[in-house]
Design an enzyme around this catalytic site. Structure first.
Site, PDB file in Angstrom:
ATOM      1  N   HIS A   1       0.912  -1.201   0.207  1.00 18.04           N
ATOM      2  CA  HIS A   1       0.009   0.046  -0.055  1.00 18.04           C
ATOM      3  C   HIS A   1       0.686   1.063  -0.007  1.00 18.04           C
ATOM      4  O   HIS A   1       1.831   1.325   0.518  1.00 18.04           O
ATOM      5  CB  HIS A   1      -0.856  -0.124   1.184  1.00 18.04           C
ATOM      6  CG  HIS A   1      -2.047   0.942   1.253  1.00 18.04           C
ATOM      7  ND1 HIS A   1      -1.873   2.200   1.384  1.00 18.04           N
ATOM      8  CD2 HIS A   1      -3.374   0.746   0.980  1.00 18.04           C
ATOM      9  CE1 HIS A   1      -2.897   2.926   1.145  1.00 18.04           C
ATOM     10  NE2 HIS A   1      -3.895   2.152   1.036  1.00 18.04           N
TER      11      HIS A   1
ATOM     12  N   ASP B   1      -8.172  -5.198   0.427  1.00 20.04           N
ATOM     13  CA  ASP B   1      -8.494  -5.903  -0.375  1.00 20.04           C
ATOM     14  C   ASP B   1      -8.337  -7.377  -0.368  1.00 20.04           C
ATOM     15  O   ASP B   1      -9.173  -8.323  -0.649  1.00 20.04           O
ATOM     16  CB  ASP B   1      -8.113  -5.698  -1.842  1.00 20.04           C
ATOM     17  CG  ASP B   1      -8.521  -3.971  -2.344  1.00 20.04           C
ATOM     18  OD1 ASP B   1      -9.962  -4.041  -2.053  1.00 20.04           O
ATOM     19  OD2 ASP B   1      -8.060  -3.569  -2.934  1.00 20.04           O
TER      20      ASP B   1
END
Ligand SMILES: CC(=O)SCCNC(=O)CCNC(=O)[C@H](O)C(C)(C)COP(=O)(O)OP(=O)(O)OC[C@H]1O[C@@H](n2cnc3c(N)ncnc32)[C@H](O)[C@@H]1OP(=O)(O)O
Ligand SMILES: O=C([O-])CC(=O)C(=O)O
Length: 371
Positions: A262, A314
């Site tokens: 991320h 996710d």
């Protein structure tokens, strides 16, 4: 002459705007939403509470939440022409593309398209929050030649959303997991899709245009599209060993492993992923499908050992949706439906204090050529 030092690829670490909406405090491991911490909200509140919080700045009391829900529900229905439009799309159309088309088409029905005042944008936001779940669920059904599932007024907001997707009323526990997933997806500071929406809004373009652009951004697998990719990867892996083998193969081939890494949390686990991991642990036990949880944990362990990379939201949202019986092609559209809230709040904030986005470049081409 612009200095090279003002340039960071991908705008990594660059402050793009001021906002009162949210902030990722990585050191404190907090996702701040208007002063509250998102994970605490997700454990104790409902998605509709976040609607009031993000659009109006305060958490609602019971009465305010009920009237907000009624306000949203009155706009559930879509113009009939939208269903005809979905019927005309090629059957291969991805649900994210159908969603993009649907939101774009909705602009033609908006009486307040030229409004930029916060009070009016908030009304449009509620309408979008009513209609986007209907577009997500029913464009999918139409593309698959399935019957449209009309919204049920008597169901709570997110229960109705899940009902329109699966065609059957969820249990309270299923509805609660789904609502919690919508909360963690609702807002996240300045991801690519939110930036896209704010850039579009900064030209004074309307909110439908800003959201249409944001759908396109979110579809990419470096962003929202990753949740669908994660589930395909888990299914391809099949077993713990198979999944580990697949991940090694991807790493050896220098491929990105979806659901890991991320831009902001690179060296830590996304706090939202940790919450969804707990939801997955409970759901897997309940469904006697512990294998799915164990595969995910094995993948998490492998990526930590091999690459020092951690799961993002996710990675754990995808298997939760799988156990809730949601078709994989709808994972990213659901992410968008939840994020509609954050996007509308950002677009409204952009209008309220607008400055056109127009950065410069570091030119690396030739000079002095003549035709
Ligand atoms: C809810 C969300 O939208 S969260 C994001 C969902 N997206 C994904 O899960 C896609 C997979 N992840 C990624 O591609 C990245 O981690 C991103 C796009 C999310 C962040 O990327 P950036 O901040 O641009 O970092 P970048 O991609 O340059 O990665 C830095 C290094 O880590 C590696 N890396 C980062 N993520 C991954 C990954 N998922 N798998 C393998 N390697 C990775 C990169 O290869 C790079 O290595 P290098 O320095 O040796 O070249
Ligand atoms: O913040 C980001 O870059 C991506 C993300 O996790 C989100 O949009 O929820």
């Amino acid at each position: 002459m612009l200095e090279k030092t003002t340039y960071t690829p991908g705008l990594d670490g660059i402050i793009a705007t001021e906002t009162k909406l949210s902030y990722l405090d990585v050191d404190a491991e907090e996702i701040v939403l208007r002063g509250y911490e998102l994970i605490e909200l997700a454990k104790n509140k409902k998605y509709l509470d976040l609607v009031q919080l993000l659009l109006h700045g305060t958490l609602p009391n019971d009465e305010q939440r009920s009237s907000l829900e009624l306000e949203i529900k009155k706009d559930y229905d879509l113009p009939a022409e939208l269903f005809s439009l979905f019927n005309k799309l090629p059957k291969e159309t991805h649900p994210m593309d159908a969603l993009r088309t649907g939101i774009s088409a909705l602009s033609g029905y908006e009486k307040n398209l030229d409004e930029r005042r916060e009070i009016e944008i908030n009304k449009t936001a509620l309408k979008l929050l009513a209609q986007i779940p209907n577009i997500v669920a029913n464009s999918y059904h139409i593309l698959r030649d399935e019957a449209v599932v009309e919204p049920k007024q008597e169901l709570p907001y997110s229960t109705n959303f899940l009902y329109m997707i699966t065609g059957k009323e969820p249990t309270q526990a299923e509805a609660d997991y789904f609502d919690q997933s919508l909360m963690v997806y609702s807002e996240h500071e300045m991801p690519n899709s939110t930036f896209t929406a704010r850039v579009i809004a900064s030209t004074n373009a309307d909110i439908y245009g800003a959201l249409t652009g944001a759908v396109s951004s979110l579809k990419g697998n470096l962003h929202g599209g990753a949740n669908e990719a994660v589930m395909h990867m888990l299914l391809e892996g099949e077993t713990i060993d198979g999944f580990r083998h697949l991940l090694y193969e991807k790493l050896n081939n220098k491929e990105k492993v979806m659901g890991f890494g991320h831009r902001v949390y690179m060296k830590k686990m996304d706090p939202r992923a940790a919450l969804m991991k707990e939801a997955l642990r409970e759901l897997s036990a309940d469904r006697k499908c512990e294998k799915l949880f164990e595969m995910c944990e094995a993948g998490e362990q492998l990526m930590k050992e091999e690459k020092s990379l951690y799961p993002n939201l996710d990675y754990y949202a995808a298997p939760v949706y799988y156990l809730l019986g949601i078709p994989i092609d709808l994972y990213t559209p659901i992410f968008f439906a939840a994020r509609t809230l954050g996007l509308c709040a950002h677009v409204s904030e952009q209008y309220a204090n607008n400055k056109l986005f127009r950065p410069r470049v570091l030119y690396t081409g030739p000079r002095g050529l003549h035709p």
